[in-house]
Design a protein around this motif. Sequence first.
Motif, mmCIF file in Angstrom:
data_model
loop_
_atom_site.group_PDB
_atom_site.id
_atom_site.type_symbol
_atom_site.label_atom_id
_atom_site.label_comp_id
_atom_site.label_asym_id
_atom_site.label_seq_id
_atom_site.Cartn_x
_atom_site.Cartn_y
_atom_site.Cartn_z
ATOM 1 N N PRO A 171 34.407 43.827 77.187
ATOM 2 C CA PRO A 171 35.628 43.876 78.000
ATOM 3 C C PRO A 171 35.869 45.293 78.508
ATOM 4 C CG PRO A 171 36.025 42.768 75.909
ATOM 5 C CD PRO A 171 34.668 43.401 75.820
ATOM 6 N N TRP A 172 36.378 45.399 79.733
ATOM 7 C CA TRP A 172 36.707 46.705 80.310
ATOM 8 C C TRP A 172 38.043 46.612 81.036
ATOM 9 C CZ3 TRP A 172 36.351 46.274 85.733
ATOM 10 C CH2 TRP A 172 35.527 45.259 86.218
ATOM 11 N N PRO A 173 38.809 47.700 80.989
ATOM 12 C CA PRO A 173 40.122 47.696 81.628
ATOM 13 C C PRO A 173 40.000 47.881 83.136
ATOM 14 C CG PRO A 173 39.709 49.826 80.637
ATOM 15 C CD PRO A 173 38.536 48.949 80.279
ATOM 16 N N VAL A 174 40.723 47.058 83.868
ATOM 17 C CA VAL A 174 40.818 47.209 85.325
ATOM 18 C C VAL A 174 42.145 47.893 85.585
ATOM 19 C CG1 VAL A 174 40.898 46.022 87.545
ATOM 20 C CG2 VAL A 174 39.452 45.134 85.701
ATOM 21 N N THR A 175 42.077 49.117 86.078
ATOM 22 C CA THR A 175 43.286 49.911 86.280
ATOM 23 C C THR A 175 43.508 50.292 87.739
ATOM 24 O OG1 THR A 175 42.060 51.939 85.805
ATOM 25 C CG2 THR A 175 43.184 50.859 83.941
ATOM 26 N N GLU A 176 42.547 49.883 88.611
ATOM 27 C CA GLU A 176 42.677 50.185 90.025
ATOM 28 C C GLU A 176 41.829 49.224 90.847
ATOM 29 O OE1 GLU A 176 41.180 54.192 90.528
ATOM 30 O OE2 GLU A 176 39.117 53.486 90.699
ATOM 31 N N PHE A 177 42.117 49.183 92.148
ATOM 32 C CA PHE A 177 41.261 48.483 93.092
ATOM 33 C C PHE A 177 40.993 49.435 94.249
ATOM 34 C CE2 PHE A 177 45.409 47.611 94.827
ATOM 35 C CZ PHE A 177 45.228 47.494 96.202
ATOM 36 N N SER A 178 39.927 49.170 94.996
ATOM 37 C CA SER A 178 39.472 50.122 96.013
ATOM 38 C C SER A 178 39.239 49.458 97.362
ATOM 39 C CB SER A 178 38.149 50.772 95.575
ATOM 40 O OG SER A 178 38.302 51.436 94.346
ATOM 41 N N LEU A 179 39.425 50.244 98.414
ATOM 42 C CA LEU A 179 39.007 49.885 99.764
ATOM 43 C C LEU A 179 37.620 50.466 99.949
ATOM 44 C CD1 LEU A 179 39.407 48.861 102.675
ATOM 45 C CD2 LEU A 179 40.569 51.035 103.166
ATOM 46 N N VAL A 180 36.671 49.630 100.360
ATOM 47 C CA VAL A 180 35.277 50.031 100.466
ATOM 48 C C VAL A 180 34.784 49.756 101.883
ATOM 49 C CG1 VAL A 180 32.957 49.655 99.533
ATOM 50 C CG2 VAL A 180 34.946 49.412 98.045
ATOM 51 N N LEU A 181 34.084 50.724 102.450
ATOM 52 C CA LEU A 181 33.426 50.533 103.735
ATOM 53 C C LEU A 181 31.925 50.454 103.522
ATOM 54 C CD1 LEU A 181 35.214 52.973 106.215
ATOM 55 C CD2 LEU A 181 35.516 50.518 105.963
ATOM 56 N N SER A 182 31.279 49.657 104.341
ATOM 57 C CA SER A 182 29.825 49.542 104.289
ATOM 58 C C SER A 182 29.233 50.231 105.514
ATOM 59 C CB SER A 182 29.425 48.058 104.281
ATOM 60 O OG SER A 182 28.030 47.934 104.312
ATOM 61 N N HIS A 183 28.305 51.163 105.268
ATOM 62 C CA HIS A 183 27.602 51.880 106.334
ATOM 63 C C HIS A 183 26.116 51.739 106.087
ATOM 64 C CE1 HIS A 183 31.205 54.026 107.689
ATOM 65 N NE2 HIS A 183 31.453 54.326 106.426
ATOM 66 N N ASN A 184 25.428 51.031 106.958
ATOM 67 C CA ASN A 184 23.972 50.893 106.839
ATOM 68 C C ASN A 184 23.532 50.504 105.429
ATOM 69 O OD1 ASN A 184 23.600 51.694 109.562
ATOM 70 N ND2 ASN A 184 23.819 53.832 108.935
ATOM 71 N N GLY A 185 24.218 49.536 104.860
ATOM 72 C CA GLY A 185 23.842 49.045 103.540
ATOM 73 C C GLY A 185 24.335 49.879 102.373
ATOM 74 N N GLN A 186 25.039 50.964 102.638
ATOM 75 C CA GLN A 186 25.603 51.806 101.575
ATOM 76 C C GLN A 186 27.113 51.610 101.541
ATOM 77 O OE1 GLN A 186 23.591 53.601 99.513
ATOM 78 N NE2 GLN A 186 21.973 52.601 100.672
ATOM 79 N N TYR A 187 27.696 51.662 100.344
ATOM 80 C CA TYR A 187 29.134 51.493 100.193
ATOM 81 C C TYR A 187 29.804 52.839 99.981
ATOM 82 C CZ TYR A 187 28.394 46.464 99.533
ATOM 83 O OH TYR A 187 28.068 45.162 99.703
ATOM 84 N N GLU A 188 30.963 52.989 100.594
ATOM 85 C CA GLU A 188 31.766 54.201 100.458
ATOM 86 C C GLU A 188 33.189 53.804 100.086
ATOM 87 O OE1 GLU A 188 33.509 57.829 103.218
ATOM 88 O OE2 GLU A 188 32.156 56.360 104.104
ATOM 89 N N LYS A 189 33.658 54.307 98.939
ATOM 90 C CA LYS A 189 35.049 54.081 98.551
ATOM 91 C C LYS A 189 35.928 54.974 99.438
ATOM 92 C CE LYS A 189 34.619 52.961 93.667
ATOM 93 N NZ LYS A 189 35.027 53.358 92.309
ATOM 94 N N ILE A 190 36.830 54.348 100.155
ATOM 95 C CA ILE A 190 37.749 55.095 101.035
ATOM 96 C C ILE A 190 38.982 55.545 100.272
ATOM 97 C CG2 ILE A 190 39.180 54.946 103.109
ATOM 98 C CD1 ILE A 190 36.160 55.011 103.627
ATOM 99 N N SER A 191 39.571 54.617 99.529
ATOM 100 C CA SER A 191 40.770 54.896 98.735
ATOM 101 C C SER A 191 40.820 53.928 97.569
ATOM 102 C CB SER A 191 42.049 54.709 99.563
ATOM 103 O OG SER A 191 42.183 55.703 100.529
ATOM 104 N N SER A 192 41.558 54.328 96.544
ATOM 105 C CA SER A 192 41.810 53.448 95.407
ATOM 106 C C SER A 192 43.280 53.518 95.066
ATOM 107 C CB SER A 192 40.970 53.890 94.190
ATOM 108 O OG SER A 192 39.604 53.725 94.454
#
Length: 155
Positions: A131-152
């Motif tokens: 089990p792991w704590p979920v303490t945030e969620f993120s906005l993610v953008l995809s660029h050429n198959g790579q993911y970038e967290k924009i904000s959490s």
Amino acid sequence: MAVFPPPGEIHALQRALPSGGRVSPTGKWHVTLAFLGDVPSPEPVAAVLAAVRSPGPFTLRLAGGGRFGKAEWLGVEGDREQLTALHTHIRDDLAAAGYPLEDRPFHPHLTVSYHADGRLRKALSNYVGSPWPVTEFSLVLSHNGQYEKISSWPL
């Protein structure tokens, strides 16, 4: 919008997988909350997400697996009611802001590979993470198959 497992859970999962499997990069391993596709700018989306009602922190665990087409995935156990509430709040707020969303039932999972692999599927079906704590969620953008967290945002 996504929830990312902590590094310790990613490493534990990596160790449980058979060698030689074609898995996606671990930086892409996440639980999708909502998918928008292409948006002209992430800032208005981030503004909507910053106001999303939080269900509060909760706990998840990766366990069991399956396949969608050729994709091999891990299931999600734990506080699914709170995870579903977060998903619903995000979808409702984005829809109210005029963003088109996919109209599919919510089946939380973490995609490990986009290639059918019986050995990998067997390992995933038998996998039970911690089990792991979920303490945030993120906005993610995809660029050429790579993911970038924009904000959490904290829960």
